[in-house]
Design a protein around this motif. Structure first.
Motif, PDB file in Angstrom:
ATOM      1  N   GLU A 126      -0.559   3.526  -2.845  1.00  0.00           N
ATOM      2  CA  GLU A 126      -1.269   4.712  -2.375  1.00  0.00           C
ATOM      3  C   GLU A 126      -0.370   5.948  -2.374  1.00  0.00           C
ATOM      4  OE1 GLU A 126      -3.257   3.784   1.332  1.00  0.00           O
ATOM      5  OE2 GLU A 126      -3.865   1.825   0.552  1.00  0.00           O
ATOM      6  N   ARG A 186       0.826  -1.205   0.000  1.00  0.00           N
ATOM      7  CA  ARG A 186       0.000   0.000   0.000  1.00  0.00           C
ATOM      8  C   ARG A 186       0.867   1.263   0.000  1.00  0.00           C
ATOM      9  NH1 ARG A 186      -4.052  -0.264   4.777  1.00  0.00           N
ATOM     10  NH2 ARG A 186      -4.558   1.793   3.917  1.00  0.00           N
ATOM     11  N   CYS A 202       1.170  10.337   2.980  1.00  0.00           N
ATOM     12  CA  CYS A 202       0.650   8.976   2.827  1.00  0.00           C
ATOM     13  C   CYS A 202       1.597   7.965   3.460  1.00  0.00           C
ATOM     14  CB  CYS A 202       0.455   8.670   1.347  1.00  0.00           C
ATOM     15  SG  CYS A 202      -0.206   7.011   1.037  1.00  0.00           S
ATOM     16  N   ASN A 255      -9.611   5.752  -0.814  1.00  0.00           N
ATOM     17  CA  ASN A 255      -8.386   5.411  -1.543  1.00  0.00           C
ATOM     18  C   ASN A 255      -8.638   5.318  -3.050  1.00  0.00           C
ATOM     19  OD1 ASN A 255      -6.968   5.286   0.855  1.00  0.00           O
ATOM     20  ND2 ASN A 255      -7.157   3.075   1.059  1.00  0.00           N
TER      21      ASN A 255
END
Length: 253
Positions: free
Chosen positions: A108, A104, A221, A154
């Motif tokens: 992300e 992630r 993030c 997301n």
């Protein structure tokens, strides 16, 4: 010199290309139902046979599927892959959960970067709505609802990145990632103030995106996910100490 006659494109080809583009860019999502042939024909101002021909073309490409008596749907290609035993194992294996967090970071983080760089005002409005939904889900204190809201946020960030590969990858992996987020919430609720801190991190990331600060958005993030990872590791160590102490007490008896 001999010139070839230019043939105008068939209407069905043009419609097929439009639908294909909508699937590619994510306007039509995996598993989404299309309007009926009649409604599509009315919207596009063409005949139903023309619409039917376009749908047949995309069905032959494996992009659409017609279900008897239920209409036409965008095919769930990625979701079928995720039902394989390996992916089911990933949802339950403890080490895999931390590996998913690392994954992630990459997915992300780059999505947040490009969302800040390329996002439109319409994208930003969708992000605000998605974050409000996350905040509302926190009041319910239901990990499943929270995970669904965070996953939707997301996806909104990734959509704002205007990278169709990232968007389709995230949507395809969403069941796996949503389960990871849900499991994280169930563990993080053990620590007072952790969920609130995570919410603050998410807000910082959105602020950076809205201010069009790509590097700051990506760093926010990464800080957000690193905090979650550290909190989970701390909880795991604490649970391990409690279990050891419990075993010693039982042995002493």
């Amino acid at each position: 010199m001999v010139y070839r006659k230019i043939q105008p494109p068939k209407l069905s080809d043009a419609i097929a290309e439009q639908l294909e583009q909508m699937i590619l860019e994510g306007s039509l999502e995996s598993g989404q139902r299309l309007p009926s042939e009649r409604d599509l024909a009315l919207q596009l101002e063409v005949s139903r046979p023309t619409v039917r021909d376009a749908i047949l073309r995309l069905e032959s490409k494996g992009l659409l599927e017609r279900r008897q008596g239920r209409g036409t749907w965008v095919k769930k290609v990625m979701d079928q892959t995720l039902m394989e035993p390996l992916f089911q194992l990933l949802t339950t294996h403890p080490e895999a959960q931390l590996d998913l967090l690392e994954f992630r970071h990459a997915l992300e983080g780059i999505s947040a970067y490009y969302a800040a760089l390329r996002g439109t005002e319409t994208d930003f409005q969708q992000l605000r709505v998605a974050l409000d939904a996350v905040t509302a889900s926190e009041l319910a204190q239901d990990p499943q609802l929270q995970a669904q809201a965070v996953s939707a946020f997301n996806i909104a960030v990734t959509a704002a990145s205007h990278n169709i590969v990232l968007l389709h990858l995230l949507r395809g992996l969403n069941p796996l990632l949503e389960d990871n987020i849900c499991q994280n919430f169930r563990l993080l609720e053990k620590r007072q103030g952790v969920v609130e801190q995570i919410s603050q991190h998410r807000g910082d990331m959105l602020t950076a995106i809205l201010n069009r600060q790509p590097e700051t958005a990506r760093e926010a993030c990464h800080a957000h996910l690193a905090y979650i990872e550290q909190a989970l590791l701390d909880i795991g160590r604490e649970d391990s100490r409690i279990n050891r102490a419990s075993r010693r007490i039982k042995q002493a008896k």
